[in-house]
Design a protein around this motif. Structure first.
Motif, PDB file in Angstrom:
ATOM      1  N   ALA A  64       0.831  -1.206   0.000  1.00 27.59           N
ATOM      2  CA  ALA A  64       0.000   0.000   0.000  1.00 27.59           C
ATOM      3  C   ALA A  64       0.864   1.254   0.000  1.00 27.59           C
ATOM      4  O   ALA A  64       0.546   2.242  -0.673  1.00 27.59           O
ATOM      5  N   ALA A  65       1.970   1.238   0.750  1.00 27.90           N
ATOM      6  CA  ALA A  65       2.865   2.399   0.771  1.00 27.90           C
ATOM      7  C   ALA A  65       3.497   2.621  -0.594  1.00 27.90           C
ATOM      8  O   ALA A  65       3.612   3.760  -1.071  1.00 27.90           O
ATOM      9  N   ARG A  66       3.928   1.534  -1.262  1.00 29.16           N
ATOM     10  CA  ARG A  66       4.498   1.680  -2.608  1.00 29.16           C
ATOM     11  C   ARG A  66       3.461   2.228  -3.586  1.00 29.16           C
ATOM     12  O   ARG A  66       3.761   3.093  -4.420  1.00 29.16           O
ATOM     13  N   ALA A  67       2.250   1.690  -3.494  1.00 26.63           N
ATOM     14  CA  ALA A  67       1.196   2.181  -4.383  1.00 26.63           C
ATOM     15  C   ALA A  67       0.866   3.635  -4.095  1.00 26.63           C
ATOM     16  O   ALA A  67       0.594   4.420  -5.014  1.00 26.63           O
ATOM     17  N   MET A  68       0.896   4.015  -2.815  1.00 23.23           N
ATOM     18  CA  MET A  68       0.608   5.398  -2.436  1.00 23.23           C
ATOM     19  C   MET A  68       1.642   6.356  -3.027  1.00 23.23           C
ATOM     20  O   MET A  68       1.307   7.463  -3.461  1.00 23.23           O
ATOM     21  N   VAL A  69       2.896   5.929  -3.056  1.00 18.01           N
ATOM     22  CA  VAL A  69       3.943   6.760  -3.655  1.00 18.01           C
ATOM     23  C   VAL A  69       3.650   6.991  -5.131  1.00 18.01           C
ATOM     24  O   VAL A  69       3.757   8.109  -5.636  1.00 18.01           O
ATOM     25  N   TRP A  70       3.275   5.923  -5.849  1.00 21.61           N
ATOM     26  CA  TRP A  70       3.005   6.089  -7.276  1.00 21.61           C
ATOM     27  C   TRP A  70       1.761   6.942  -7.507  1.00 21.61           C
ATOM     28  O   TRP A  70       1.744   7.792  -8.394  1.00 21.61           O
ATOM     29  N   ILE A  71       0.707   6.715  -6.703  1.00 20.97           N
ATOM     30  CA  ILE A  71      -0.523   7.493  -6.864  1.00 20.97           C
ATOM     31  C   ILE A  71      -0.260   8.975  -6.659  1.00 20.97           C
ATOM     32  O   ILE A  71      -0.814   9.830  -7.349  1.00 20.97           O
ATOM     33  N   THR A  72       0.602   9.294  -5.709  1.00 12.70           N
ATOM     34  CA  THR A  72       0.918  10.694  -5.436  1.00 12.70           C
ATOM     35  C   THR A  72       1.765  11.293  -6.542  1.00 12.70           C
ATOM     36  O   THR A  72       1.672  12.488  -6.835  1.00 12.70           O
ATOM     37  N   GLY A  73       2.595  10.475  -7.198  1.00 10.86           N
ATOM     38  CA  GLY A  73       3.489  10.951  -8.245  1.00 10.86           C
ATOM     39  C   GLY A  73       4.921  11.000  -7.762  1.00 10.86           C
ATOM     40  O   GLY A  73       5.219  11.635  -6.753  1.00 10.86           O
ATOM     41  N   SER A  74       5.826  10.300  -8.465  1.00 10.97           N
ATOM     42  CA  SER A  74       7.222  10.252  -8.046  1.00 10.97           C
ATOM     43  C   SER A  74       8.120  10.233  -9.270  1.00 10.97           C
ATOM     44  O   SER A  74       7.789   9.619 -10.297  1.00 10.97           O
ATOM     45  N   LEU A  75       9.276  10.904  -9.159  1.00 13.41           N
ATOM     46  CA  LEU A  75      10.275  10.929 -10.239  1.00 13.41           C
ATOM     47  C   LEU A  75      11.530  10.160  -9.854  1.00 13.41           C
ATOM     48  O   LEU A  75      12.551  10.267 -10.541  1.00 13.41           O
ATOM     49  N   HIS A  76      11.459   9.399  -8.792  1.00 10.12           N
ATOM     50  CA  HIS A  76      12.626   8.634  -8.342  1.00 10.12           C
ATOM     51  C   HIS A  76      12.986   7.578  -9.387  1.00 10.12           C
ATOM     52  O   HIS A  76      12.131   6.841  -9.873  1.00 10.12           O
ATOM     53  N   GLY A  77      14.286   7.513  -9.750  1.00  9.78           N
ATOM     54  CA  GLY A  77      14.769   6.485 -10.665  1.00  9.78           C
ATOM     55  C   GLY A  77      14.371   6.687 -12.113  1.00  9.78           C
ATOM     56  O   GLY A  77      14.453   5.737 -12.909  1.00  9.78           O
ATOM     57  N   ARG A  78      13.991   7.872 -12.496  1.00  9.84           N
ATOM     58  CA  ARG A  78      13.592   8.103 -13.883  1.00  9.84           C
ATOM     59  C   ARG A  78      14.826   8.202 -14.777  1.00  9.84           C
ATOM     60  O   ARG A  78      15.818   8.839 -14.419  1.00  9.84           O
ATOM     61  N   GLY A  79      14.744   7.566 -15.954  1.00  7.79           N
ATOM     62  CA  GLY A  79      15.847   7.558 -16.907  1.00  7.79           C
ATOM     63  C   GLY A  79      15.413   8.078 -18.259  1.00  7.79           C
ATOM     64  O   GLY A  79      14.300   8.595 -18.432  1.00  7.79           O
ATOM     65  N   TRP A  80      16.301   7.926 -19.236  1.00  9.99           N
ATOM     66  CA  TRP A  80      15.997   8.453 -20.576  1.00  9.99           C
ATOM     67  C   TRP A  80      14.806   7.748 -21.206  1.00  9.99           C
ATOM     68  O   TRP A  80      14.127   8.313 -22.075  1.00  9.99           O
ATOM     69  N   GLU A  81      14.549   6.499 -20.794  1.00 10.70           N
ATOM     70  CA  GLU A  81      13.387   5.793 -21.348  1.00 10.70           C
ATOM     71  C   GLU A  81      12.075   6.432 -20.924  1.00 10.70           C
ATOM     72  O   GLU A  81      11.034   6.197 -21.559  1.00 10.70           O
ATOM     73  N   HIS A  82      12.097   7.243 -19.873  1.00 14.90           N
ATOM     74  CA  HIS A  82      10.902   7.971 -19.461  1.00 14.90           C
ATOM     75  C   HIS A  82      10.826   9.345 -20.124  1.00 14.90           C
ATOM     76  O   HIS A  82       9.746   9.916 -20.230  1.00 14.90           O
ATOM     77  N   VAL A  83      11.970   9.881 -20.540  1.00 18.51           N
ATOM     78  CA  VAL A  83      11.984  11.210 -21.163  1.00 18.51           C
ATOM     79  C   VAL A  83      11.432  11.156 -22.577  1.00 18.51           C
ATOM     80  O   VAL A  83      10.640  12.015 -22.996  1.00 18.51           O
ATOM     81  N   VAL A  84      11.847  10.143 -23.329  1.00 19.54           N
ATOM     82  CA  VAL A  84      11.539  10.109 -24.762  1.00 19.54           C
ATOM     83  C   VAL A  84      10.039  10.102 -25.043  1.00 19.54           C
ATOM     84  O   VAL A  84       9.554  10.898 -25.867  1.00 19.54           O
ATOM     85  N   PRO A  85       9.217   9.256 -24.386  1.00 21.67           N
ATOM     86  CA  PRO A  85       7.782   9.254 -24.737  1.00 21.67           C
ATOM     87  C   PRO A  85       7.096  10.597 -24.513  1.00 21.67           C
ATOM     88  O   PRO A  85       6.337  11.064 -25.372  1.00 21.67           O
ATOM     89  N   VAL A  86       7.352  11.237 -23.374  1.00 25.43           N
ATOM     90  CA  VAL A  86       6.658  12.492 -23.100  1.00 25.43           C
ATOM     91  C   VAL A  86       7.200  13.615 -23.984  1.00 25.43           C
ATOM     92  O   VAL A  86       6.451  14.517 -24.389  1.00 25.43           O
ATOM     93  N   ALA A  87       8.508  13.569 -24.348  1.00 28.28           N
ATOM     94  CA  ALA A  87       9.056  14.571 -25.261  1.00 28.28           C
ATOM     95  C   ALA A  87       8.443  14.448 -26.646  1.00 28.28           C
ATOM     96  O   ALA A  87       8.079  15.454 -27.280  1.00 28.28           O
ATOM     97  N   VAL A  88       8.302  13.219 -27.126  1.00 30.67           N
ATOM     98  CA  VAL A  88       7.682  13.009 -28.442  1.00 30.67           C
ATOM     99  C   VAL A  88       6.227  13.448 -28.420  1.00 30.67           C
ATOM    100  O   VAL A  88       5.734  14.086 -29.366  1.00 30.67           O
ATOM    101  N   ALA A  89       5.516  13.113 -27.340  1.00 31.83           N
ATOM    102  CA  ALA A  89       4.103  13.507 -27.240  1.00 31.83           C
ATOM    103  C   ALA A  89       3.949  15.026 -27.274  1.00 31.83           C
ATOM    104  O   ALA A  89       3.069  15.561 -27.970  1.00 31.83           O
ATOM    105  N   LEU A  90       4.800  15.753 -26.549  1.00 36.95           N
ATOM    106  CA  LEU A  90       4.724  17.217 -26.561  1.00 36.95           C
ATOM    107  C   LEU A  90       5.090  17.781 -27.926  1.00 36.95           C
ATOM    108  O   LEU A  90       4.458  18.733 -28.411  1.00 36.95           O
ATOM    109  N   ALA A  91       6.111  17.202 -28.565  1.00 32.93           N
ATOM    110  CA  ALA A  91       6.517  17.702 -29.884  1.00 32.93           C
ATOM    111  C   ALA A  91       5.405  17.556 -30.911  1.00 32.93           C
ATOM    112  O   ALA A  91       5.259  18.394 -31.813  1.00 32.93           O
ATOM    113  N   VAL A  92       4.606  16.518 -30.773  1.00 29.39           N
ATOM    114  CA  VAL A  92       3.524  16.290 -31.743  1.00 29.39           C
ATOM    115  C   VAL A  92       2.251  17.047 -31.356  1.00 29.39           C
ATOM    116  O   VAL A  92       1.588  17.655 -32.203  1.00 29.39           O
TER     117      VAL A  92
END
Length: 731
Positions: free
Chosen positions: A568-596
């Protein structure tokens, strides 16, 4: 008409008696009606007598009190704010109660039900007073608090308290365990004490609510008309909001967060009673009690010998009724009268200018306190080649300031942390040299880019959603994106978290983003499919979204109670929103979405501007409403889905960034680019604080976005700079 309404009221009263009887008789062990009667009036101390008198009578009484209180509080709140999204928790009452009880557990070791209820009532009352004080300061005592200003103040205070509550429960396992069950909401296991504790608050609220009905009817005609009828607008609002506070404080302190009752029941009651609050309030109270008791009984029966959370059953029962009720009404622009008016306006606009009747003189009306004069920012035209551009200096200056702030925050992100780096070392690492290349390029840069891009996507999605729905309290939540993503990800975490020793590996890298995108798109598709009826009407979309999001949210809360406290604590962290451990594989999708999608959104900005004036005006200007809404909402859904998959449903950004941008840029409506940049700045600043303020511990970014964005919005409201924009958006 009065006799028909009285008959309906008697039918609802009879339904409440039947629901109470079922609540006393049914459960893990069924008790025959004769034994129930015997236990009530001549108990002998047997097993059935003990079950009925000690367990089910207090539970039923508490369910009736909470249902009546939340139903009437919701009707009052929607009447005073004139907003179908308003619920009793909008005054900060629910989050105030939650924060006070969690603070009592963490700071003072409070564990008893009696003490927790007193803390909950006190926190709810304090939060409501704070919201009303902010709204009063922003709106001015003479005219009272504008409904939108009050609603935004409540949203800001609720978000701030939610951030503080989330931080406390993530740091204390006992508080997390108590909070997840309180959040699901239930009258079970409380005993007779809580009913006696909250009964005075609910009784006082009922008296104030019934006394407020006539004044609220007058306010429905407009504040000026109410004044001409001899009503003191400020006094009517104070009495009504005091009733909402007293009713909701008692209900949520005793039973937890049962927000769906106050949100949906008023719409069901309004379909039976009409707009007259003298009948609407009793209808809503009885319907709320019936709905809560029936949901409680069903929850006991479907999962025997266990129980299904009453919040889940409430959503599953109420959402279909709400959706069916909303689908029965045709959109305003599709009605013959509305279409005829639109065609007349279009014909008038097509006439040559010389044939239009022009006035010989103009009279400039004196601005009123409740409807201030609108002053549009001065615009300047620039021509580049064969294209001309219309630029408003203040929004452009705000956009440049946001870009400068983003650059400064990026430099701070790259330099601060466990290893502090000077600017020269950062520049060498970005150029491919130096020993800090791994820290800067592989660890910190992807994280700050993910946060900024996701914040921009949330801000732009929120601006589009609020413009299409013409509701400043709307966000991608009502499109089913974040709630659909949340239920899928929480289900994945609860199902696999313990087995994997924590969500990691392929589950974290592939499973969570895939579940988020899939759930978000499925939720949005469900909302749009259910809201579609000969076109997509903004009002119908909002109410259908409320129903679908309520189902997803309550299922999520139930899943949190079904799993282990660590899951429940792990799920609560995700529900709230977390950027811990984010890498380039997370940057590319949102960058492409904004560019389009950003160019697509800007290309649709003229259509969006026409929709803000209403369906009839948009039709007269040649806008195809169905296609326009589908295109705009598709852009908003895709932006929110990709951002949620990359960073989680970061709290408060999509709701607040457009409103902050509107007030800082001083435009009539939230500007798209400034809203996106505001969301990026808010998320990047929040992540910097979350990463460095409590090092080596780290908070989820969603906690800090609310903690930063809410005070700033409160500051703007307190200064009164949002008064014109609030009245302009409301009208």
């Amino acid at each position: 008409m009065a006799s028909r309404r009285l008959r309906v009221l008697l039918v609802l009263g009879a339904a409440l008696v039947v629901a109470a009887g079922l609540s006393l008789a049914l459960g893990a062990k069924a008790v025959p009606p004769g034994d129930v009667w015997h236990a009530l009036w001549s108990p002998g101390g047997g097993e059935n007598d003990l079950i009925v008198r000690s367990l089910r009578v207090p539970r039923t009484v508490l369910g009736v009190l909470a249902g009546v209180a939340l139903g009437m509080a919701g009707a009052l709140m929607q009447g005073h704010t004139r907003n179908p999204l308003a619920d009793p928790g909008l005054l900060g009452v629910t989050q105030g109660a939650a924060f006070a009880m969690v603070l009592g557990i963490v700071a003072f070791g409070v564990s008893g039900t009696r003490a927790s209820i007193w803390l909950g009532v006190g926190g709810a009352l304090a939060a409501s007073v704070a919201v009303f004080a902010i709204g009063l300061a922003a709106g001015g005592r003479r005219g009272g608090s504008p409904p939108l200003t009050l609603a935004l103040a409540g949203t800001a205070v609720s978000a701030l308290l939610y951030a503080l509550t989330s931080a406390l429960v993530l740091l204390d396992e006992q508080a997390m365990d108590a909070f997840r069950f309180w959040q699901a909401g239930s009258p079970a296991g409380r005993g007779a004490g809580p009913a006696w504790q909250v009964a005075p608050f609910i009784a006082a609220g009922l008296v104030l609510a019934l006394a407020n009905a006539r004044g609220l009817n007058a306010l429905a005609l407009g504040e000026n008309v109410a004044r001409s009828l001899g009503r003191n607008v400020w006094a009517v609002r104070v009495v009504g909001l005091a009733a909402v506070t007293s009713l909701t404080a008692g209900a949520v302190a005793a039973c937890g967060a049962l927000a769906f009752v106050g949100l949906v029941v008023p719409h069901l009651a309004r379909a039976l009673s009409g707009p007259d609050h003298r009948w609407l309030l009793p209808y809503a109270g009885l319907l709320g009690a019936v709905l809560l008791l029936v949901a409680d009984v069903i929850g006991r029966l479907v999962a025997r010998p266990g129980e299904l959370a009453v919040g889940v059953v409430l959503a599953l029962l109420g959402a279909p009724f709400l959706i069916a009720l909303v689908r029965r009404a045709a959109p305003a622009a599709a009605r013959p009268a509305g279409r005829a008016r639109a065609l007349r306006v279009r014909a008038l606009l097509r006439q040559p200018e010389a044939r239009l009747p022009l006035p010989r003189f103009s009279v400039r009306p004196r601005p009123r306190a409740d409807r201030p004069e609108i002053r549009l920012p001065e615009a300047r035209a620039y021509r580049i080649g064969g294209t001309s551009w219309l630029v408003r200096p203040r929004p452009a200056a705000v956009a440049l300031a946001c870009l400068a702030a983003l650059a400064a925050l990026t430099a701070a992100h790259l330099g601060l942390g466990d290893v502090r780096l000077p600017l020269g070392e950062i520049l060498r690492a970005l150029g491919g040299d130096g020993g800090a290349h791994f820290v800067v390029v592989d660890l910190r840069l992807p994280r700050v880019l993910t946060g900024a891009l996701a914040g921009a996507a949330f801000g732009l999605s929120g601006a589009i959603t609020q413009a299409v729905s013409r509701n400043p309290l709307a966000s991608p939540d009502i499109l089913g994106v974040t709630s659909g993503a949340g239920v899928c990800v929480v289900a994945l975490i609860v199902a696999t978290g313990s087995a994997y020793g924590g969500v990691s590996g392929a589950v974290a890298d592939v499973g969570v983003p895939t579940a988020a995108v899939t759930g978000g798109l499925v939720g949005a598709a469900a909302v749009h499919a259910l809201a579609w009826r000969r076109g997509l009407d903004g009002y119908r979309l909002v109410l259908v979204g409320i129903g679908v999001a309520a189902v997803f949210t309550n299922v999520t809360h139930w899943l949190l109670t079904a799993g282990d406290v660590n899951d429940a604590a792990r799920a609560m962290v995700w529900i709230t929103g977390s950027l811990h451990g984010r890498g380039w594989e997370h940057v590319v999708p949102v960058a492409v979405a904004l560019a389009v999608l950003v160019p697509v959104a800007l290309g649709l900005s003229r259509t969006l501007a026409a929709l803000r004036f209403g369906d009839e005006t948009a039709l007269a200007l040649g806008v195809r409403l169905g296609r326009a809404r589908v295109a705009l909402l598709l852009v908003a859904v895709l932006l929110a889905a990709v951002a949620t998959a990359s960073a989680g449903p970061v709290a408060f950004v999509a709701l607040t960034a457009p409103q902050i941008a509107l007030r800082v840029a001083r435009t009539p409506h939230p500007p798209l680019l400034v809203s996106a940049l505001t969301g990026a700045v808010l998320t990047a600043a929040a992540d910097l604080v979350a990463r460095t303020a409590f090092a080596p511990a780290e908070l989820p970014v969603g906690v800090v976005t609310a903690a930063l964005g809410a005070p700033y919005l409160i500051h703007l409201l307190w200064r009164g700079s949002g008064r014109r924009a609030a009245a302009r958006t409301l009208t």
